[in-house]
Design an enzyme around this catalytic site. Sequence first.
Site: not given
Length: 128
Positions: A22-24
Amino acid sequence: MRFTENNVDPKSLSPLNLAFVGDCVYEIMVRETLVCAANRPVNDLHAESVKYVCAKAQTQAFEKIKDLLTEDETAQFKRGRNAKLGHIPKSATVAEYHTATGVEALFGYLYLSGNTERIKELFKIINS
């Protein structure tokens, strides 16, 4: 749309694995938004993106979408928020960092579920 054809049940993954993806996802949404808004030097783009992809900004983002999440989305956010973290950066409070991890877990869950339309919908609200 997913980039790979690997099948996975996102509910079977740890919340930190979801946050890792999710960070990406969140960062590419921010970067694409910035690049499409103006053709400018990469250093400027980086400096601007950091304003959106940090624990404080992701906490503010959550405040905009929290009442719009489904039960399932809220559950995935909470899994990420409640995950045991190894460290807390100096630039964020513990609460902000946990909330940001929850947001990242939510975006990772939606992405791995193939629900990119929902990602776009939530990101549009965050940026309004």
